[in-house]
Design a protein around this motif. Structure first.
Motif, PDB file in Angstrom:
ATOM      1  N   ALA A 126       0.828  -1.211   0.000  1.00  0.00           N
ATOM      2  CA  ALA A 126       0.000   0.000   0.000  1.00  0.00           C
ATOM      3  C   ALA A 126       0.860   1.257   0.000  1.00  0.00           C
ATOM      4  N   LEU A 127       1.955   1.239   0.754  1.00  0.00           N
ATOM      5  CA  LEU A 127       2.835   2.408   0.812  1.00  0.00           C
ATOM      6  C   LEU A 127       3.544   2.633  -0.524  1.00  0.00           C
ATOM      7  N   ILE A 128       4.016   1.564  -1.149  1.00  0.00           N
ATOM      8  CA  ILE A 128       4.693   1.707  -2.435  1.00  0.00           C
ATOM      9  C   ILE A 128       3.740   2.228  -3.504  1.00  0.00           C
ATOM     10  N   VAL A 129       2.526   1.674  -3.556  1.00  0.00           N
ATOM     11  CA  VAL A 129       1.556   2.131  -4.552  1.00  0.00           C
ATOM     12  C   VAL A 129       1.212   3.601  -4.332  1.00  0.00           C
ATOM     13  N   THR A 130       1.034   3.993  -3.083  1.00  0.00           N
ATOM     14  CA  THR A 130       0.695   5.387  -2.779  1.00  0.00           C
ATOM     15  C   THR A 130       1.827   6.331  -3.170  1.00  0.00           C
ATOM     16  N   CYS A 131       3.050   6.022  -2.761  1.00  0.00           N
ATOM     17  CA  CYS A 131       4.191   6.879  -3.091  1.00  0.00           C
ATOM     18  C   CYS A 131       4.444   6.919  -4.594  1.00  0.00           C
ATOM     19  N   THR A 132       4.281   5.782  -5.249  1.00  0.00           N
ATOM     20  CA  THR A 132       4.491   5.733  -6.696  1.00  0.00           C
ATOM     21  C   THR A 132       3.472   6.594  -7.424  1.00  0.00           C
ATOM     22  N   LEU A 133       2.216   6.498  -7.026  1.00  0.00           N
ATOM     23  CA  LEU A 133       1.160   7.260  -7.688  1.00  0.00           C
ATOM     24  C   LEU A 133       1.326   8.757  -7.442  1.00  0.00           C
ATOM     25  N   LEU A 134       1.625   9.142  -6.202  1.00  0.00           N
ATOM     26  CA  LEU A 134       1.766  10.565  -5.879  1.00  0.00           C
ATOM     27  C   LEU A 134       3.018  11.173  -6.507  1.00  0.00           C
ATOM     28  N   THR A 135       4.005  10.365  -6.836  1.00  0.00           N
ATOM     29  CA  THR A 135       5.204  10.872  -7.501  1.00  0.00           C
ATOM     30  C   THR A 135       5.048  10.872  -9.014  1.00  0.00           C
ATOM     31  N   ALA A 136       4.449   9.817  -9.550  1.00  0.00           N
ATOM     32  CA  ALA A 136       4.325   9.691 -11.001  1.00  0.00           C
ATOM     33  C   ALA A 136       3.312  10.682 -11.585  1.00  0.00           C
ATOM     34  N   TYR A 137       2.271  11.002 -10.835  1.00  0.00           N
ATOM     35  CA  TYR A 137       1.241  11.914 -11.372  1.00  0.00           C
ATOM     36  C   TYR A 137       1.795  13.297 -11.690  1.00  0.00           C
ATOM     37  N   PRO A 159      26.499   1.928   4.089  1.00  0.00           N
ATOM     38  CA  PRO A 159      25.802   3.208   4.303  1.00  0.00           C
ATOM     39  C   PRO A 159      24.323   3.040   4.600  1.00  0.00           C
ATOM     40  N   ASN A 160      23.682   2.080   3.962  1.00  0.00           N
ATOM     41  CA  ASN A 160      22.260   1.842   4.260  1.00  0.00           C
ATOM     42  C   ASN A 160      22.061   1.390   5.700  1.00  0.00           C
ATOM     43  N   TYR A 161      22.944   0.517   6.165  1.00  0.00           N
ATOM     44  CA  TYR A 161      22.851   0.050   7.545  1.00  0.00           C
ATOM     45  C   TYR A 161      23.080   1.215   8.518  1.00  0.00           C
ATOM     46  N   LEU A 162      24.057   2.051   8.238  1.00  0.00           N
ATOM     47  CA  LEU A 162      24.329   3.191   9.118  1.00  0.00           C
ATOM     48  C   LEU A 162      23.164   4.175   9.114  1.00  0.00           C
ATOM     49  N   LEU A 163      22.525   4.328   7.961  1.00  0.00           N
ATOM     50  CA  LEU A 163      21.367   5.217   7.886  1.00  0.00           C
ATOM     51  C   LEU A 163      20.217   4.676   8.730  1.00  0.00           C
ATOM     52  N   ASP A 216      15.980  -3.229  14.525  1.00  0.00           N
ATOM     53  CA  ASP A 216      15.045  -4.096  15.244  1.00  0.00           C
ATOM     54  C   ASP A 216      13.649  -3.484  15.292  1.00  0.00           C
ATOM     55  N   ASN A 217      13.298  -2.783  14.198  1.00  0.00           N
ATOM     56  CA  ASN A 217      11.988  -2.153  14.071  1.00  0.00           C
ATOM     57  C   ASN A 217      11.373  -2.610  12.747  1.00  0.00           C
ATOM     58  N   ARG A 218      10.107  -2.944  12.770  1.00  0.00           N
ATOM     59  CA  ARG A 218       9.448  -3.418  11.549  1.00  0.00           C
ATOM     60  C   ARG A 218       9.452  -2.378  10.435  1.00  0.00           C
ATOM     61  N   LEU A 219       9.543  -1.095  10.798  1.00  0.00           N
ATOM     62  CA  LEU A 219       9.574  -0.051   9.780  1.00  0.00           C
ATOM     63  C   LEU A 219      10.829  -0.135   8.924  1.00  0.00           C
ATOM     64  N   ALA A 220      11.889  -0.747   9.444  1.00  0.00           N
ATOM     65  CA  ALA A 220      13.114  -0.906   8.659  1.00  0.00           C
ATOM     66  C   ALA A 220      12.906  -1.830   7.469  1.00  0.00           C
ATOM     67  N   LEU A 221      11.854  -2.636   7.504  1.00  0.00           N
ATOM     68  CA  LEU A 221      11.554  -3.542   6.401  1.00  0.00           C
ATOM     69  C   LEU A 221      10.610  -2.916   5.380  1.00  0.00           C
ATOM     70  N   ILE A 222      10.019  -1.774   5.730  1.00  0.00           N
ATOM     71  CA  ILE A 222       8.995  -1.169   4.885  1.00  0.00           C
ATOM     72  C   ILE A 222       9.438   0.163   4.289  1.00  0.00           C
ATOM     73  N   LEU A 223       9.970   1.056   5.121  1.00  0.00           N
ATOM     74  CA  LEU A 223      10.277   2.414   4.668  1.00  0.00           C
ATOM     75  C   LEU A 223      11.373   2.503   3.611  1.00  0.00           C
ATOM     76  N   PRO A 224      12.490   1.765   3.713  1.00  0.00           N
ATOM     77  CA  PRO A 224      13.552   1.946   2.712  1.00  0.00           C
ATOM     78  C   PRO A 224      13.118   1.673   1.277  1.00  0.00           C
ATOM     79  N   GLY A 225      12.148   0.820   1.073  1.00  0.00           N
ATOM     80  CA  GLY A 225      11.711   0.516  -0.292  1.00  0.00           C
ATOM     81  C   GLY A 225      10.411   1.182  -0.683  1.00  0.00           C
ATOM     82  N   ALA A 226      10.004   2.208   0.055  1.00  0.00           N
ATOM     83  CA  ALA A 226       8.712   2.837  -0.215  1.00  0.00           C
ATOM     84  C   ALA A 226       8.678   3.553  -1.562  1.00  0.00           C
ATOM     85  N   VAL A 227       9.825   4.070  -2.001  1.00  0.00           N
ATOM     86  CA  VAL A 227       9.911   4.773  -3.281  1.00  0.00           C
ATOM     87  C   VAL A 227      10.702   3.904  -4.243  1.00  0.00           C
ATOM     88  N   ASN A 228      10.015   3.337  -5.217  1.00  0.00           N
ATOM     89  CA  ASN A 228      10.640   2.489  -6.222  1.00  0.00           C
ATOM     90  C   ASN A 228      10.664   3.244  -7.544  1.00  0.00           C
TER      91      ASN A 228
END
Length: 290
Positions: free
Chosen positions: A84-95, A124-128, A136-148
């Protein structure tokens, strides 16, 4: 005028496609049959189109593995929210990028393209992620790939094919950009949205490397990580082990591997038939117009 028929070509075409389909489907069917077979069937060589007896010992063993159900639920949550996050970010950027009158449109597009081809790397990604406090946060699995970026380019090209007269008519009726996006653009963009959603869902469902790096709490791990740990543990053990009281028959390692594969890919396989009618149209139109 009556069209000419080509019976020889049609026959060869149907024969080739049928053989190709069998070559693609048989490994999947073989894995399914193997996952429901007992040790006697699994240990025999040759084609297995149907097991002598359907047993679920392999699935019972897999689901008794530590944290398997927790990891399954974590993967489902990650896939749903991440998609859902990827689709939303993709649509709001592509439009906006699909608008030729957008100021500095080419510079923004070039910026995204550079980010698609070049990255900072693993360290660098790990340090970021660490500096953001997402270890150790579930957001680390979701946020980095939100913008494809690749999905953004595909959706941008698709949105450029929509008739501009529809938006101009909506502007004349007093509609704003957000109203046009939700009422006109999104309903007309179902094929490319389904394509991007399918890519995102498959990517999140199959991902395990980021969980291995960023997640330490077993209660936050994902299914593919548990599957990997299970396969490593089984490879270190003997190739045959008892059924653990589930039945008198023994399980082979191949039974468990097959059951693990079916469990890990099952939900994605079920999604494909519903998204296929949008998938081909979305990717073809989105990849043609520049």
């Amino acid at each position: 005028m009556r069209k000419k028929s080509f019976p020889l070509f049609d026959t060869l075409n149907v024969t080739f496609l049928s053989l190709f389909s069998l070559a693609v489907l048989y490994p999947f069917w073989q894995t399914l049959v193997l996952s429901f077979s007992d040790a006697n069937n699994a240990s025999t060589l040759g084609f297995h189109l149907w097991p002598d007896q359907w047993v679920t010992d392999a699935y019972q063993f897999v689901f008794t593995f530590q944290n398997i159900m927790v990891a399954y639920s974590n993967t489902i949550i990650r896939t749903v929210i991440g998609t859902a996050l990827i689709v939303t970010c993709t649509l709001l950027t592509a439009y906006p990028l699909s608008k030729k009158d957008l100021p500095y449109r080419n510079y923004f597009t070039a910026f995204f393209l550079i980010a698609m081809f070049f990255s900072g790397g693993l360290i660098p990604n790990y340090l970021l992620i660490k500096s953001l406090g997402l270890l150790d946060n579930r957001l680390a699995l979701i946020l980095p790939g939100a913008v494809n970026v690749f999905s953004i380019i595909i959706m941008r090209n698709y949105l450029m094919t929509i008739d501009k007269g529809l938006e101009e008519s909506a502007f004349m009726d007093g509609a704003g950009y957000f109203k046009i996006l939700t009422s006109i653009v999104i309903p007309l963009s179902k094929p490319v949205i389904a394509t991007v959603a399918l890519w995102a869902a498959v990517g999140h469902w199959n991902a395990w490397f980021d969980a291995m790096i960023y997640i330490r709490d077993p209660s936050k791990t994902v299914l593919q990580m548990v599957v990997r740990q299970m396969m490593v543990a089984l490879d270190l053990s003997q190739t045959q082990f008892g059924g653990g009281g589930m039945s008198n028959a023994n399980l082979l390692l191949s039974n468990v591997r097959a059951a693990t594969v079916m469990i890990s890919i099952g939900p994605i396989i079920l999604i494909y038939p519903f998204a296929q009618k949008y998938f081909i149209k979305g990717i073809m139109i989105g990849s043609l117009k520049g």
